[in-house]
Design a protein around this motif. Structure first.
Motif, PDB file in Angstrom:
ATOM      1  N   TRP A  85       8.420   2.314   6.607  1.00 42.53           N
ATOM      2  CA  TRP A  85       8.465   3.044   5.331  1.00 42.53           C
ATOM      3  C   TRP A  85       7.314   2.593   4.444  1.00 42.53           C
ATOM      4  CZ3 TRP A  85      12.147   6.803   4.373  1.00 42.53           C
ATOM      5  CH2 TRP A  85      13.240   6.845   5.255  1.00 42.53           C
ATOM      6  N   VAL A  86       6.559   3.545   3.910  1.00 42.23           N
ATOM      7  CA  VAL A  86       5.428   3.177   3.045  1.00 42.23           C
ATOM      8  C   VAL A  86       5.392   4.037   1.781  1.00 42.23           C
ATOM      9  CG1 VAL A  86       3.937   2.314   4.905  1.00 42.23           C
ATOM     10  CG2 VAL A  86       3.811   4.739   4.235  1.00 42.23           C
ATOM     11  N   LEU A  87       4.774   3.456   0.760  1.00 44.09           N
ATOM     12  CA  LEU A  87       4.435   4.177  -0.469  1.00 44.09           C
ATOM     13  C   LEU A  87       2.913   4.326  -0.430  1.00 44.09           C
ATOM     14  CD1 LEU A  87       5.527   3.290  -4.055  1.00 44.09           C
ATOM     15  CD2 LEU A  87       3.128   3.113  -3.491  1.00 44.09           C
ATOM     16  N   PHE A  88       2.396   5.533  -0.700  1.00 45.68           N
ATOM     17  CA  PHE A  88       0.944   5.723  -0.645  1.00 45.68           C
ATOM     18  C   PHE A  88       0.432   6.267  -1.980  1.00 45.68           C
ATOM     19  CE2 PHE A  88       3.000   9.543   0.951  1.00 45.68           C
ATOM     20  CZ  PHE A  88       2.317  10.586   0.324  1.00 45.68           C
ATOM     21  N   HIS A  89      -0.842   5.954  -2.268  1.00 42.61           N
ATOM     22  CA  HIS A  89      -1.434   6.396  -3.531  1.00 42.61           C
ATOM     23  C   HIS A  89      -1.817   7.869  -3.473  1.00 42.61           C
ATOM     24  CE1 HIS A  89      -3.628   6.486  -7.254  1.00 42.61           C
ATOM     25  NE2 HIS A  89      -4.727   6.823  -6.634  1.00 42.61           N
ATOM     26  N   GLU A  90      -2.477   8.268  -2.362  1.00 46.79           N
ATOM     27  CA  GLU A  90      -2.862   9.682  -2.266  1.00 46.79           C
ATOM     28  C   GLU A  90      -2.927  10.135  -0.813  1.00 46.79           C
ATOM     29  OE1 GLU A  90      -6.637  10.189  -4.159  1.00 46.79           O
ATOM     30  OE2 GLU A  90      -7.684   8.822  -2.799  1.00 46.79           O
ATOM     31  N   PHE A  91      -2.825  11.455  -0.643  1.00 44.88           N
ATOM     32  CA  PHE A  91      -2.903  12.090   0.668  1.00 44.88           C
ATOM     33  C   PHE A  91      -4.171  12.932   0.696  1.00 44.88           C
ATOM     34  CE2 PHE A  91      -1.786  16.150   2.961  1.00 44.88           C
ATOM     35  CZ  PHE A  91      -1.982  15.639   4.233  1.00 44.88           C
ATOM     36  N   SER A  92      -4.995  12.750   1.733  1.00 42.47           N
ATOM     37  CA  SER A  92      -6.269  13.470   1.805  1.00 42.47           C
ATOM     38  C   SER A  92      -6.329  14.320   3.071  1.00 42.47           C
ATOM     39  CB  SER A  92      -7.428  12.465   1.785  1.00 42.47           C
ATOM     40  OG  SER A  92      -8.639  13.120   2.029  1.00 42.47           O
TER      41      SER A  92
END
Length: 278
Positions: free
Chosen positions: A214-221
């Motif tokens: 499980w991860v939290l990400f800053h942005e999706f590109s």
């Protein structure tokens, strides 16, 4: 586009930045004081509650400034990776960025060597202009915090309690940016729109044996091969504790949502007991 406008309003609503009439709430007005994305503003304000403001200011500055990692010249990729690994933090990319910023600050703390920062950045394949920009952004954010009289907690980076607080502050703003590795090989399915993404090559988890579920990400590109950038591991329990119920209930059905629902159900009796104690 009307769809984009509706999505933006919905996101602000999830972040508690709007009142029932669709105007900015009191919390939303404070959020708007910061020249940041709403989610980052929310995380920064949440850090006041979790007493990790110093660390969150650094994260906010580093993700707002341009990317600090330089594309290494052909033939030097392994050397660059070795250099970057020095800063890697087991808690993920957000804490890795704090390590890089702190190391940059330490390298530039010697006024007798004015060119020291450029040389240090070249040696570590990092962008001096990006890190200098992060320094300026952070100073501006500190000024705003002081102007609107928000508390700035003392730095405590590295302690277990501090790392947990950073993740709680990040989750308070980025609960919409959660993904789960569905097959154990780094194929991350995003909870919100069920798109599959891979880790960005600059992530500290990239090419390592331990890929977090499980991860939290800053942005999706999309332009960078469907990658998620600036990623940190989170526990489903922490997510279940901090996610707004209204947002969670609107998530599309998925195996990941079912797993989280079980965690929420498990947490429910504990929450009820805590409320009774209060």
């Amino acid at each position: 586009a009307p769809e984009s406008l509706m999505q933006a309003l919905e996101d602000l609503d999830y972040l508690a930045a709007l009142d029932n009439d669709g105007n900015l709430s009191e919390f939303g007005v404070i959020m708007s004081e910061f020249p940041l994305d709403p989610q980052l503003s929310k995380s920064l304000l949440a850090s006041c509650e979790f007493e990790c403001v110093d660390e969150m200011l650094t994260i906010a500055a580093m993700v707002t400034a341009p990317n600090c990692f330089l594309h290494s010249p052909p033939g030097t990729e392994e050397i660059a990776l070795t250099c970057w690994r020095r800063f890697c933090h087991p808690a993920g990319d957000h804490c890795t960025l704090i390590n890089i910023f702190n190391a940059f600050k330490a390298a530039t703390a010697t006024p007798t060597h004015p060119g020291n920062s450029e040389k240090w950045c070249r040696d570590y394949f990092l962008s001096c202009s990006a890190l200098s920009m992060a320094e300026m952004i952070r100073a501006e954010l500190v000024e705003i915090m002081k102007r609107i009289e928000l508390p700035i907690s003392e730095p405590d980076f590295g302690s277990e309690e501090n790392l947990l607080s950073i993740k709680k502050a990040l989750l308070s703003g980025y609960f919409m940016h959660i993904a789960r590795d569905v097959d154990g090989s780094g194929n991350y399915l995003m909870l919100t729109h069920k798109q599959v993404a891979q880790l960005h090559p600059f992530s500290s988890y990239y090419n390592t044996r331990r890929i977090p579920e499980w991860v939290l990400f800053h942005e999706f590109s999309i332009s960078e091969d469907n990658s998620i950038r600036v990623v940190s591991e989170i526990s489903p329990h922490l997510f279940a504790e901090l996610v707004p119920q209204y947002y969670f209930s609107n998530l599309p059905p998925s195996e990941s949502k079912d797993i989280l629902q079980e965690v929420i159900n498990h947490l429910a009796p504990v929450s009820a007991t805590k409320e009774e104690e209060k």
